[in-house]
Design a protein around this motif. Structure first.
Motif, short mmCIF file in Angstrom:
data_model
loop_
_atom_site.label_atom_id
_atom_site.label_comp_id
_atom_site.label_asym_id
_atom_site.label_seq_id
_atom_site.Cartn_x
_atom_site.Cartn_y
_atom_site.Cartn_z
N ARG A 343 0.92 -1.06 -0.01
CA ARG A 343 -0.10 -0.04 -0.11
C ARG A 343 0.71 1.31 0.07
N ALA A 344 1.96 1.24 0.47
CA ALA A 344 2.67 2.32 0.90
C ALA A 344 3.46 2.89 -0.49
N MET A 345 3.37 1.90 -1.37
CA MET A 345 4.13 2.15 -2.79
C MET A 345 2.91 2.27 -3.92
N ARG A 346 1.54 2.65 -3.36
CA ARG A 346 0.62 2.70 -4.34
C ARG A 346 0.80 3.99 -5.34
N GLY A 347 1.09 5.14 -4.74
CA GLY A 347 1.33 6.18 -5.73
C GLY A 347 2.34 5.70 -6.68
N VAL A 348 3.66 5.37 -6.29
CA VAL A 348 4.69 5.37 -7.15
C VAL A 348 4.11 4.24 -8.26
N ARG A 349 3.66 3.09 -7.58
CA ARG A 349 3.27 2.04 -8.66
C ARG A 349 2.42 2.41 -9.64
#
Length: 558
Positions: A343-349
């Motif tokens: 979830r923490a990397m959702r924006g980058v993903r």
């Protein structure tokens, strides 16, 4: 009284004497004193007292300017202050203040003579006396020519006829605020020539004094031998500091410890010698390099400072009675544990997926794998995308592209390069971000795509740790945005948010935080609060974020 106390006392006395001298002429009571009792006793003419007032005014301003050089123990400032104090004492003979300010000027001259051993800093190696002399002569000549022209082309109804010798004498005397042989029929012309003369006369003295006293900013020219020694230190100990490679910038001086096992690299701006990051080399030898650097600063009267130190580096610098201020955090990512999952990397993903769908492809290459033509093309694109003539960065920027061992990351769309990153070596298994540029017309998320692809493929290139951008005042931003934060923290965060409209502070922090880095604190080292404004101006100018007016500096250079 110690040497430091004596220098401080003389500095403040010089400022006070200069201020009193200026007020004695500017204030109404001072102007009335021009016709003072001593002038009458000495039977001095009015023009002589007017000239004395002009000299007092110029000398007072000059003493205020000299105080800064005296505080830094400049030998040239001491010589000029001694001459100025004696001249001021003599000039007060034409004014009422001879027994007050005049005697204080004599006392200042005596104090300077008694403490001459403390003023040993070398003179400015750049501006020098010849530029000061040239500026002085140019302004004096300009004032002389302007007034000579006014007197030559004025109608006869404005003033009595005057030969060229008389016009020249009147123009020359006007530089001192003294009336010449010209007889005016209209007062505005008299006032105009007097004003032109005084402005150019005062300007000649004060601007020449600026060039004679301004802080040294020598242009560094590192030799090939020095570069080779710095590279050798990096090869042996470069893995300790992620910012070590930036010591190889072309605009830095290098000073080495006596053993040659450590070095400090620095740049001189506005009278401050700003070192970047930690010293290079063996940490056990850092004290020797720092001592050599501080000795160079003492010799030239520079204010020592260090920007972007690690906690260990700041601890060593603090041993030399320097203050330490935490100024932010460096974002370091462990590439071996990096993933786009969670979830923490959702924006980058999402940014990565969006740019890939738009047809972007990423290439990661060592500099050695690029042809000279490809490298030149990337350099031209990076310069074009920069958006300003100023190259930003000092402690975390190299200022050039294509060094051996560097890694270049490019994002291409339909065969066209739309973004480029450059990472410089950090020891055997690390990289530090140097250049991050993209086409302004490129899709949002291109930088996230390039960094993510580098991190995901870092193992294939023998890289484990990657240092990203520096986030200034990160802790202040985080604490101020927290629920329940105190008023000081909230106000600090709001101020930083406002400043972020001109300087990328909050946006860089948020961009770095997307990659879930480890935050490593970085520090500013400086002599004390009194020197913080000068150090701040030097650091801002070195980093390309502001500082002194570039327009004004160019004008003064000309």
């Amino acid at each position: 009284m110690t040497g430091a106390a004596s220098v401080a006392a003389i500095t403040w006395t010089t400022r006070l004497v200069g201020l009193v001298a200026v007020l004695s002429v500017v204030l109404p009571a001072g102007r009335r004193g021009i016709r003072g009792q001593v002038a009458e006793w000495l039977e001095l003419p009015q023009d002589a007292t007017t000239a004395a007032a002009a000299v007092v005014l110029v000398t007072g301003v000059l003493l205020i300017l000299l105080a800064s050089g005296l505080r830094r123990r400049k030998r040239r400032a001491w010589q000029l202050a001694l001459a100025a104090s004696l001249l001021l004492a003599l000039s007060h003979l034409g004014l009422r203040h001879v027994f007050g300010a005049g005697m204080v000027s004599v006392a200042l001259a005596a104090a300077l003579l008694l403490n001459r051993r403390y003023f040993i800093a070398l003179p400015d190696p750049v501006t020098g006396k010849w530029r000061a002399a040239r500026v002085f002569l140019q302004l004096v000549l300009a004032g002389l020519v302007i007034n000579f022209g006014l007197l030559s082309f004025a109608p006869r109804s404005f003033l009595e006829p005057l030969d060229w010798r008389g016009r020249l004498a009147d123009a020359a005397l006007s530089l001192f605020g003294v009336s010449g042989p010209a007889v005016f029929h209209v007062m505005w012309l008299d006032d105009l020539t007097t004003s032109v003369g005084v402005v150019f006369g005062l300007g000649a003295v004060l601007i020449a004094a600026y060039f004679l006293l301004r802080s040294a900013e020598p242009a560094p020219h590192p030799t090939e031998a020095e570069k080779a020694r710095l590279r050798e230190l990096l090869e042996q100990h470069g893995g300790r500091d992620s910012l070590g490679y930036f010591a190889l910038r072309d605009d830095k001086f290098a000073v080495f410890s006596k053993t040659g096992k450590a070095a400090v690299t620095y740049r001189v701006i506005a009278g401050a010698a700003v070192a970047s990051a930690d010293p290079l080399g063996d940490s056990e030898a850092w004290p020797g390099a720092i001592e050599e650097f501080l000795e160079v600063c003492r010799r030239h009267g520079w204010v020592p400072a260090a920007m972007g130190c690690s906690e260990l580096g700041a601890t060593v610098w603090a041993r030399y009675h320097l203050d330490v201020l935490e100024i932010g955090d460096e974002a370091i990512v462990d590439a071996s544990a990096f993933t786009l999952d969670g979830r923490a990397m959702r924006g980058v993903r999402q940014a990565v997926s969006r740019t890939k769908r738009a047809g972007y492809e990423v290439r990661v290459r060592r500099t050695e794998d690029l042809s000279p033509g490809e490298l030149a093309e990337l350099e031209a694109l990076a310069a074009n995308w920069r958006g300003s003539a100023t190259e930003r960065g000092f402690s975390m920027a190299l200022g050039r592209m294509g060094d051996p061992g560097s890694v270049l990351v490019t994002a291409e769309q339909a065969g066209r390069t739309r973004g480029v990153l450059q990472f410089v070596p950090w020891g055997p298994d690390g990289l530090s971000l140097d250049v991050m540029r993209r086409d302004r017309a490129a899709d949002n998320g291109v930088n996230e795509l390039m960094i993510s692809e580098l991190l995901l493929g870092a193992r294939d290139h023998g890289v484990r740790y990657v240092s990203l951008n520096f986030a200034a005042f990160r802790k202040l931003l985080e604490e101020g945005r927290r629920i329940g934060a105190g008023p000081v923290a909230r106000i600090s965060a709001k101020v930083l948010g406002l400043v972020s409209h001109w300087i990328q502070i909050e946006s860089l922090y948020r961009f770095n935080a997307k990659f879930q880095p480890n935050w490593v604190p970085r520090f500013l080292v400086f002599p004390g609060v009194r020197e913080l404004p000068r150090v701040g101006v030097a650091v801002f100018e070195a980093e390309g974020l502001g500082g002194r007016s570039r327009w004004l500096m160019r004008m003064l250079q000309r």
